[in-house]
Motif scaffolding. Sequence first.
Motif, PDB file in Angstrom:
ATOM      1  N   HIS A   1      -7.176   5.971  -6.452  1.00 24.78           N
ATOM      2  CA  HIS A   1      -6.618   5.403  -5.215  1.00 24.78           C
ATOM      3  C   HIS A   1      -7.650   4.530  -4.496  1.00 24.78           C
ATOM      4  O   HIS A   1      -7.310   3.470  -3.951  1.00 24.78           O
ATOM      5  CB  HIS A   1      -6.134   6.518  -4.293  1.00 24.78           C
ATOM      6  CG  HIS A   1      -4.909   7.236  -4.785  1.00 24.78           C
ATOM      7  ND1 HIS A   1      -3.744   6.571  -5.098  1.00 24.78           N
ATOM      8  CD2 HIS A   1      -4.680   8.557  -5.024  1.00 24.78           C
ATOM      9  CE1 HIS A   1      -2.831   7.455  -5.506  1.00 24.78           C
ATOM     10  NE2 HIS A   1      -3.383   8.661  -5.473  1.00 24.78           N
TER      11      HIS A   1
ATOM     12  N   ASN B   1      -7.908   1.200  -6.162  1.00 24.25           N
ATOM     13  CA  ASN B   1      -6.772   0.349  -5.780  1.00 24.25           C
ATOM     14  C   ASN B   1      -6.964  -0.232  -4.387  1.00 24.25           C
ATOM     15  O   ASN B   1      -6.617  -1.392  -4.135  1.00 24.25           O
ATOM     16  CB  ASN B   1      -5.465   1.145  -5.839  1.00 24.25           C
ATOM     17  CG  ASN B   1      -5.066   1.473  -7.268  1.00 24.25           C
ATOM     18  OD1 ASN B   1      -5.451   0.776  -8.206  1.00 24.25           O
ATOM     19  ND2 ASN B   1      -4.290   2.533  -7.438  1.00 24.25           N
ATOM     20  N   LEU B   2      -7.526   0.561  -3.478  1.00 23.96           N
ATOM     21  CA  LEU B   2      -7.775   0.077  -2.113  1.00 23.96           C
ATOM     22  C   LEU B   2      -8.826  -1.024  -2.097  1.00 23.96           C
ATOM     23  O   LEU B   2      -8.745  -1.973  -1.308  1.00 23.96           O
ATOM     24  CB  LEU B   2      -8.202   1.234  -1.209  1.00 23.96           C
ATOM     25  CG  LEU B   2      -7.097   2.214  -0.809  1.00 23.96           C
ATOM     26  CD1 LEU B   2      -7.693   3.464  -0.181  1.00 23.96           C
ATOM     27  CD2 LEU B   2      -6.125   1.551   0.144  1.00 23.96           C
TER      28      LEU B   2
ATOM     29  N   ARG C   1       0.108   7.470  -0.160  1.00 25.65           N
ATOM     30  CA  ARG C   1      -1.130   8.186  -0.485  1.00 25.65           C
ATOM     31  C   ARG C   1      -2.354   7.320  -0.177  1.00 25.65           C
ATOM     32  O   ARG C   1      -3.346   7.818   0.370  1.00 25.65           O
ATOM     33  CB  ARG C   1      -1.142   8.576  -1.967  1.00 25.65           C
ATOM     34  CG  ARG C   1      -2.391   9.326  -2.408  1.00 25.65           C
ATOM     35  CD  ARG C   1      -2.490  10.691  -1.727  1.00 25.65           C
ATOM     36  NE  ARG C   1      -1.640  11.655  -2.366  1.00 25.65           N
ATOM     37  CZ  ARG C   1      -1.302  12.828  -1.835  1.00 25.65           C
ATOM     38  NH1 ARG C   1      -1.748  13.152  -0.616  1.00 25.65           N
ATOM     39  NH2 ARG C   1      -0.524  13.676  -2.461  1.00 25.65           N
ATOM     40  N   GLU C   2      -2.273   6.048  -0.502  1.00 28.10           N
ATOM     41  CA  GLU C   2      -3.385   5.147  -0.183  1.00 28.10           C
ATOM     42  C   GLU C   2      -3.611   5.057   1.327  1.00 28.10           C
ATOM     43  O   GLU C   2      -4.750   5.009   1.791  1.00 28.10           O
ATOM     44  CB  GLU C   2      -3.111   3.751  -0.773  1.00 28.10           C
ATOM     45  CG  GLU C   2      -3.253   3.708  -2.297  1.00 28.10           C
ATOM     46  CD  GLU C   2      -2.712   2.427  -2.900  1.00 28.10           C
ATOM     47  OE1 GLU C   2      -2.829   2.257  -4.124  1.00 28.10           O
ATOM     48  OE2 GLU C   2      -2.164   1.601  -2.132  1.00 28.10           O
ATOM     49  N   GLN C   3      -2.537   5.045   2.076  1.00 27.34           N
ATOM     50  CA  GLN C   3      -2.667   5.007   3.534  1.00 27.34           C
ATOM     51  C   GLN C   3      -3.324   6.276   4.056  1.00 27.34           C
ATOM     52  O   GLN C   3      -4.169   6.224   4.970  1.00 27.34           O
ATOM     53  CB  GLN C   3      -1.292   4.831   4.188  1.00 27.34           C
ATOM     54  CG  GLN C   3      -1.330   4.652   5.702  1.00 27.34           C
ATOM     55  CD  GLN C   3      -2.072   3.401   6.119  1.00 27.34           C
ATOM     56  OE1 GLN C   3      -1.697   2.293   5.729  1.00 27.34           O
ATOM     57  NE2 GLN C   3      -3.136   3.556   6.893  1.00 27.34           N
TER      58      GLN C   3
ATOM     59  N   MET D   1       0.851  -1.187   0.000  1.00 24.55           N
ATOM     60  CA  MET D   1       0.000   0.000   0.000  1.00 24.55           C
ATOM     61  C   MET D   1       0.891   1.242   0.000  1.00 24.55           C
ATOM     62  O   MET D   1       1.822   1.362   0.783  1.00 24.55           O
ATOM     63  CB  MET D   1      -0.911  -0.016   1.233  1.00 24.55           C
ATOM     64  CG  MET D   1      -1.969   1.053   1.230  1.00 24.55           C
ATOM     65  SD  MET D   1      -3.316   0.715   2.395  1.00 24.55           S
ATOM     66  CE  MET D   1      -2.413   0.604   3.938  1.00 24.55           C
TER      67      MET D   1
END
Length: 364
Positions: A37, A40-41, A4-6, A1
């Motif tokens: 994003h 993707n998550l 930015r995703e976090q 991950m």
Amino acid sequence: MTNREQEILDLIKKNPMISQNELGEILGITRSSAAVHITNLVKKGKILGKGYIVQDNPYVTVVGGVNMDIHGVPKNKLIPGDSNIGSVRMSLGGVGRNIAENLVRLGIETKLISVLGDDMYGSKIIEESALIGLDMKDSLILKGESTSTYLAVLDETHDMSVAISSMDIYERMTVNFIKEKKHVIDNSRLCVLDTNIPAGVIEYLLSNHRSTDFFLDTVSTAKAKKVKHLIGNIHTLKSNTIEVESITGIEIKTEDDLKRNCDYLMNKGVKEIFITLGKNGVFYCNQTTMNHIKADNVKPVNTTGAGDAFMAALAYCYLNDIDINESAKIATAASVVALSHENTINPNMSVENIKLKVKELELC
């Protein structure tokens, strides 16, 4: 991950109703970038689709076999080569499925990844899994194929005399298929494997998910050889003496031989080892402990599912940070609970009943 995703995941956890525009404004990115994003998550299993439902619940993933078990038991002494009067029972089985159901009965959220046909047996397995809360959404269901079947003939003591397994369908689980389940494996608290699945799939999992702790049930001598060159990637190994011998090449005749096998496996990188000895209990070890315990005066009704309950209890102990000595006691008690019922899975399997059995067997 990614970082930015976090950041996005943290904001969603604080406000599940946050919009993509709001995410963009807070982070200084466009709405479309926020959408990418979030997609993707979702793919990584960190959030579950619309509404940004966050996947926080810990779970165990089991990758292994499912099948229909058919057990025949003679009324009197088993006579080989003859037609024996007795009874025949059918129940859901498969090492992976048995472990998974036991985990559910121990209160652990569990996902089972397997392969089955769209026949009567496969439909029954899916239906029963849904009823007990076992998640099989990531399993592969093949049209026109027959679900794996396991036929066992028990003797008059209810121990297995001979068995036939029809499990060719497992070979249809491919590396490409298991690659699609990366997010499921990566987000598991641990992953339990049985060696019914193809060697290539096992090798891929152990080689490409290094941050995941794997528990392995060796299943049989022939199938145990699939992991011989990868055994160091296993966290916890549950096996019997002949299966261990097929991995280490060290014959077991004495307790010193058991110790030598454990030393070999630990030197390869295995963290915890449990070698089951049938009526003689279990020999177990890690880097600081090596011990042997036995449950006395146990009269089995059906020995088929004892090892699967043992492995499920080990996973339960791992999730609850229980040390190896207590884990061995709890797993032994779980196996006794399992073999005290005519079904492969004892419907009375529970943490409470296992703890009562620990006291009853004076393992505490």
